[in-house]
Every structure is written in structure tokens, then in C-alpha cells.
Design a protein around this motif. Sequence first.
Motif, PDB file in Angstrom:
ATOM      1  N   ALA A 167       0.835  -1.204   0.000  1.00  0.00           N
ATOM      2  CA  ALA A 167       0.000   0.000   0.000  1.00  0.00           C
ATOM      3  C   ALA A 167       0.865   1.248   0.000  1.00  0.00           C
ATOM      4  CB  ALA A 167      -0.930   0.000   1.206  1.00  0.00           C
ATOM      5  N   LEU A 168       0.561   2.153  -0.916  1.00  0.00           N
ATOM      6  CA  LEU A 168       1.167   3.478  -0.957  1.00  0.00           C
ATOM      7  C   LEU A 168       0.151   4.431  -0.337  1.00  0.00           C
ATOM      8  CD1 LEU A 168       3.488   5.319  -1.883  1.00  0.00           C
ATOM      9  CD2 LEU A 168       2.297   5.562  -4.074  1.00  0.00           C
ATOM     10  N   LEU A 169       0.490   4.958   0.826  1.00  0.00           N
ATOM     11  CA  LEU A 169      -0.413   5.793   1.607  1.00  0.00           C
ATOM     12  C   LEU A 169       0.050   7.246   1.494  1.00  0.00           C
ATOM     13  CD1 LEU A 169      -0.471   3.457   4.747  1.00  0.00           C
ATOM     14  CD2 LEU A 169      -2.072   3.454   2.809  1.00  0.00           C
ATOM     15  N   VAL A 170      -0.660   8.038   0.718  1.00  0.00           N
ATOM     16  CA  VAL A 170      -0.230   9.395   0.401  1.00  0.00           C
ATOM     17  C   VAL A 170      -1.054  10.416   1.182  1.00  0.00           C
ATOM     18  CG1 VAL A 170       0.138  11.090  -1.430  1.00  0.00           C
ATOM     19  CG2 VAL A 170       0.461   8.646  -1.910  1.00  0.00           C
ATOM     20  N   ALA A 171      -0.363  11.234   1.971  1.00  0.00           N
ATOM     21  CA  ALA A 171      -0.980  12.310   2.760  1.00  0.00           C
ATOM     22  C   ALA A 171      -2.136  11.807   3.618  1.00  0.00           C
ATOM     23  CB  ALA A 171      -1.426  13.451   1.853  1.00  0.00           C
ATOM     24  N   PRO A 172      -1.870  10.844   4.517  1.00  0.00           N
ATOM     25  CA  PRO A 172      -2.965  10.387   5.380  1.00  0.00           C
ATOM     26  C   PRO A 172      -3.506  11.552   6.204  1.00  0.00           C
ATOM     27  CG  PRO A 172      -0.841   9.604   6.201  1.00  0.00           C
ATOM     28  CD  PRO A 172      -0.588  10.231   4.870  1.00  0.00           C
TER      29      PRO A 172
ATOM     30  N   PRO B  50      -6.582   4.288  13.225  1.00  0.00           N
ATOM     31  CA  PRO B  50      -6.083   2.919  13.379  1.00  0.00           C
ATOM     32  C   PRO B  50      -4.629   2.936  13.869  1.00  0.00           C
ATOM     33  CG  PRO B  50      -6.187   3.512  11.065  1.00  0.00           C
ATOM     34  CD  PRO B  50      -6.782   4.653  11.828  1.00  0.00           C
ATOM     35  N   THR B  51      -4.295   1.984  14.719  1.00  0.00           N
ATOM     36  CA  THR B  51      -2.945   1.950  15.289  1.00  0.00           C
ATOM     37  C   THR B  51      -2.249   0.606  15.134  1.00  0.00           C
ATOM     38  OG1 THR B  51      -3.865   1.427  17.465  1.00  0.00           O
ATOM     39  CG2 THR B  51      -3.464   3.763  16.989  1.00  0.00           C
ATOM     40  N   GLU B  52      -2.918  -0.377  14.538  1.00  0.00           N
ATOM     41  CA  GLU B  52      -2.304  -1.702  14.364  1.00  0.00           C
ATOM     42  C   GLU B  52      -1.266  -1.683  13.246  1.00  0.00           C
ATOM     43  OE1 GLU B  52      -4.627  -5.348  14.290  1.00  0.00           O
ATOM     44  OE2 GLU B  52      -6.385  -4.128  14.824  1.00  0.00           O
TER      45      GLU B  52
ATOM     46  N   LEU C 255       2.523  12.201  11.589  1.00  0.00           N
ATOM     47  CA  LEU C 255       2.868  11.380  10.432  1.00  0.00           C
ATOM     48  C   LEU C 255       3.918  10.337  10.824  1.00  0.00           C
ATOM     49  CD1 LEU C 255       2.582  11.054   7.252  1.00  0.00           C
ATOM     50  CD2 LEU C 255       4.658  12.439   7.145  1.00  0.00           C
ATOM     51  N   GLY C 256       4.970  10.788  11.508  1.00  0.00           N
ATOM     52  CA  GLY C 256       6.009   9.864  11.957  1.00  0.00           C
ATOM     53  C   GLY C 256       5.482   8.830  12.927  1.00  0.00           C
ATOM     54  N   MET C 257       4.619   9.262  13.849  1.00  0.00           N
ATOM     55  CA  MET C 257       4.065   8.342  14.838  1.00  0.00           C
ATOM     56  C   MET C 257       3.225   7.248  14.182  1.00  0.00           C
ATOM     57  SD  MET C 257       1.451   9.069  17.991  1.00  0.00           S
ATOM     58  CE  MET C 257      -0.011   9.041  16.961  1.00  0.00           C
ATOM     59  N   PHE C 258       2.320   7.652  13.273  1.00  0.00           N
ATOM     60  CA  PHE C 258       1.481   6.633  12.621  1.00  0.00           C
ATOM     61  C   PHE C 258       2.305   5.763  11.683  1.00  0.00           C
ATOM     62  CE2 PHE C 258      -1.958   9.447  14.064  1.00  0.00           C
ATOM     63  CZ  PHE C 258      -2.681   8.491  14.773  1.00  0.00           C
TER      64      PHE C 258
ATOM     65  N   ASN D 191       4.029   0.348  10.956  1.00  0.00           N
ATOM     66  CA  ASN D 191       5.220  -0.344  10.442  1.00  0.00           C
ATOM     67  C   ASN D 191       5.437  -0.008   8.965  1.00  0.00           C
ATOM     68  OD1 ASN D 191       7.499  -1.933  10.800  1.00  0.00           O
ATOM     69  ND2 ASN D 191       6.457  -3.785  10.111  1.00  0.00           N
ATOM     70  N   SER D 192       5.285   1.283   8.669  1.00  0.00           N
ATOM     71  CA  SER D 192       5.353   1.771   7.294  1.00  0.00           C
ATOM     72  C   SER D 192       6.604   2.615   7.100  1.00  0.00           C
ATOM     73  CB  SER D 192       4.103   2.623   7.019  1.00  0.00           C
ATOM     74  OG  SER D 192       4.022   3.018   5.680  1.00  0.00           O
ATOM     75  N   ASP D 193       7.162   2.550   5.926  1.00  0.00           N
ATOM     76  CA  ASP D 193       8.310   3.364   5.539  1.00  0.00           C
ATOM     77  C   ASP D 193       7.794   4.767   5.232  1.00  0.00           C
ATOM     78  OD1 ASP D 193      10.690   4.367   4.594  1.00  0.00           O
ATOM     79  OD2 ASP D 193      10.688   3.175   2.758  1.00  0.00           O
TER      80      ASP D 193
END
Length: 194
Positions: free
Chosen positions: A86-91, A111-113, A135-138, A143-145
Motif C-alpha cells: 500500500a502506498l499511503l499518500v498524505a494520510p 487505526p494503530t495496528e 505522520l512519523g508516529m502513525f 510499520n510503514s516506511d
Amino acid sequence: MTRVLIVPGLFGSGEGHWQRYWLQDHHDVRLVEQDDWDFPNLSSWMEKLEAALEEAGEAYIVAHSLGCVLTARLAGREAARKVKGALLVAPCDIPVTEALHSGHLSFGTMPTEALPFPSMTVGSLNDIYMSLDRLGMFGRLWNSDVRNIGLAGHINVASGFGRWASGYGFLEMLKTRGRHRRPQGFSAAIAAPI
């Protein structure tokens, strides 16, 4: 060929949005259509995403804004098995989005899992929908780059992003990485918006 599913956020991705260009540019890209873009409901949006994954068999997801939150909600669900990455752009951050668009969302909490599939989260220094710290925390929780592309706002039409061809590079990195993920963490690498 593995399909790519485009997952827009609140109000959809209208004319001129990079997600619309991506739909035009590639034959293997499909939009996850929602019944109501203006008043998102988590359960009905999730039903549409899971149906699209079922139809695709397996897919990469390219999400924007609230679509990122929806995608992160796949953690712990059976449909997550069908996600190649998944590419997650500007959550967007749910509390901030609720404050900016009062009465529009029925999406619960953030969501925090940890995500059970490879992911890359792309954000900016000045996104009004999510601070850099959050952004860094989520990114860590999921577990995302995390990639910071500088002063890019919400990475949408309003912040100057039309076709966003450089975004294809992030998707290719995600595909190349596949299941062989390097240790996750925050990257301050800057990529110029196009």
C-alpha cells in the motif's frame, strides 16, 4: 498482472487530482468507488474496499487522505491477505479532519495496528490534515516506511499536484521491495513535486 486499486479520501479525488491521472495512465488501475464521497461511513467504505480486493484477487493499493485511514483499517481483517502493498499518500488525522469538516465523517478513531503488508507513507512538512510528528508516529505504528517530500501540503490539486509523475517512483519502490522489507522508520528524504 497485479491490479492497482485507487482509494480516494473525503469528497473523492476530483478532476485534476493525481489519482484521476493515474487511472488514465495505466490499464491495470481501478478506482474503488464509494456511494457517498461527502459523508464517509467506515463500514460502508470498508465493504466497497473489501469487495474490490475480492474482485481483484490481489492488488496494490494507492490511497490518499482518508483513503489511507481506510486502508490502515484493513489490519486484522481477512481482506488484508489480498494486499500486495500500500502506498499511503498524505494520510489525514481523524480529529483534525473532523474539526475541518464538522459533521462529515463517521470513521471512528485513528487505526494503530501494524499493517500486515508492505507499505510506504508519503507526507509533507505542511499538511494541514496531519502534522509531521503525527505522520512519523502513525508510520511507526503501521510499520510503514515514511517519506517526507517537503513543502507539499496535502499532496492534492490545491497544493499544486496534478499528474504527480514522480509518485510513480514510490509505487515502483514499494513493488520492488515486495515482501523483503528493510527495517522501517522515518526517512527525511525530499523528493521534488512534479
